[in-house]
Design a protein around this motif. Structure first.
Motif, PDB file in Angstrom:
ATOM      1  N   LEU A 270     -11.576  -8.489  23.876  1.00  0.00           N
ATOM      2  CA  LEU A 270     -11.647  -7.415  22.900  1.00  0.00           C
ATOM      3  C   LEU A 270     -12.649  -6.366  23.361  1.00  0.00           C
ATOM      4  O   LEU A 270     -13.804  -6.687  23.640  1.00  0.00           O
ATOM      5  CB  LEU A 270     -12.070  -7.989  21.545  1.00  0.00           C
ATOM      6  CG  LEU A 270     -11.978  -7.066  20.350  1.00  0.00           C
ATOM      7  CD1 LEU A 270     -10.528  -6.697  20.041  1.00  0.00           C
ATOM      8  CD2 LEU A 270     -12.616  -7.722  19.134  1.00  0.00           C
TER       9      LEU A 270
ATOM     10  N   GLN B 117     -15.360  -2.498  12.449  1.00  0.00           N
ATOM     11  CA  GLN B 117     -14.069  -2.241  13.091  1.00  0.00           C
ATOM     12  C   GLN B 117     -13.760  -3.307  14.143  1.00  0.00           C
ATOM     13  O   GLN B 117     -12.629  -3.762  14.256  1.00  0.00           O
ATOM     14  CB  GLN B 117     -14.034  -0.849  13.734  1.00  0.00           C
ATOM     15  CG  GLN B 117     -12.690  -0.500  14.359  1.00  0.00           C
ATOM     16  CD  GLN B 117     -11.563  -0.513  13.338  1.00  0.00           C
ATOM     17  OE1 GLN B 117     -11.681   0.085  12.273  1.00  0.00           O
ATOM     18  NE2 GLN B 117     -10.477  -1.206  13.639  1.00  0.00           N
TER      19      GLN B 117
ATOM     20  N   ASN C 192     -10.534  -5.853  14.108  1.00  0.00           N
ATOM     21  CA  ASN C 192      -9.650  -6.051  15.254  1.00  0.00           C
ATOM     22  C   ASN C 192      -9.599  -7.505  15.694  1.00  0.00           C
ATOM     23  O   ASN C 192      -8.566  -7.983  16.161  1.00  0.00           O
ATOM     24  CB  ASN C 192     -10.109  -5.176  16.436  1.00  0.00           C
ATOM     25  CG  ASN C 192      -9.984  -3.699  16.155  1.00  0.00           C
ATOM     26  OD1 ASN C 192      -9.258  -3.277  15.254  1.00  0.00           O
ATOM     27  ND2 ASN C 192     -10.705  -2.898  16.918  1.00  0.00           N
TER      28      ASN C 192
END
Length: 195
Positions: free
Chosen positions: A165, A174, A178
């Motif tokens: 990621l 955020q 995700n």
């Protein structure tokens, strides 16, 4: 890539609970900050391995490097990693160099869901440029040192990661939004996220 629910994983004898989540990545990528909030969102305990080592030794990581060298620190890191990767239900932030030892990569890969938090060299440098507690950045050109470490370590992070990621300059909330959908269903029970 999602972190699958491993039907073959069994918690250590006498321990119930969810498969642990291990955060790997370079210094300054946000493993501790993201890890704390991820653990809170999942209702799990958070452990930062570097903080555990410092608490046990009674000194900062930089002092351990000064006294024992990197090899001495890495031995302590492997022993601590072995202990904490055996515990279920944790979110664990590893040190940036934890993936250097093959034994550590094996433990991480076999014992939990490994999340590689990734950021570019410029972003990492921006985050750690003023941090004097980073022994590996005691160099004439700390930015180049980050570039070199990233080149050395990135293939190792990628080899052990179940999930990769990018953190970039995103707010932590955020990054969590995700990440959460990529975790196994058993981990996805979460508290509301706050900005």
């Amino acid at each position: 890539m999602e972190c699958p629910a491993d039907s073959t994983w069994m918690p250590p004898e006498g321990q119930g609970g969810a498969r642990p989540i291990f955060l790997v990545g370079m210094m300054g990528v946000g493993k501790t900050t993201i890890g704390r909030q991820l653990a809170a969102a999942l209702g799990r305990e958070f452990v930062d391995l570097d903080h555990v080592i410092e608490a046990r030794c009674g000194v900062r990581i930089a002092t351990i490097f000064d006294i024992e060298g990197e090899a001495g620190f890495r031995r302590r890191e492997t022993a601590t990693l072995d202990e904490y990767t055996r515990r279920s239900g944790l979110v664990v932030a590893t040190g940036g160099g934890a993936v250097l030892a093959e034994e550590n990569r094996r433990m991480l890969g076999e014992r939990g869901c490994v999340v590689y938090l990734r950021a570019g060299a410029d972003e990492l440098y921006r985050r750690v440029a003023r941090d004097r507690n980073r022994p590996l950045l005691r160099a004439d050109d700390p930015r180049q040192r980050i570039v070199d470490l990233l080149a050395q370590r990135e293939p190792l992070y990628e080899s052990v990661a179940t999930i990769t990621l990018d953190t970039g300059d995103q707010p932590v909330a955020q990054v969590l939004r995700n990440l959460l959908p990529l975790l196994p269903a058993q981990s996805a029970v979460q508290a509301p996220l706050t900005e």
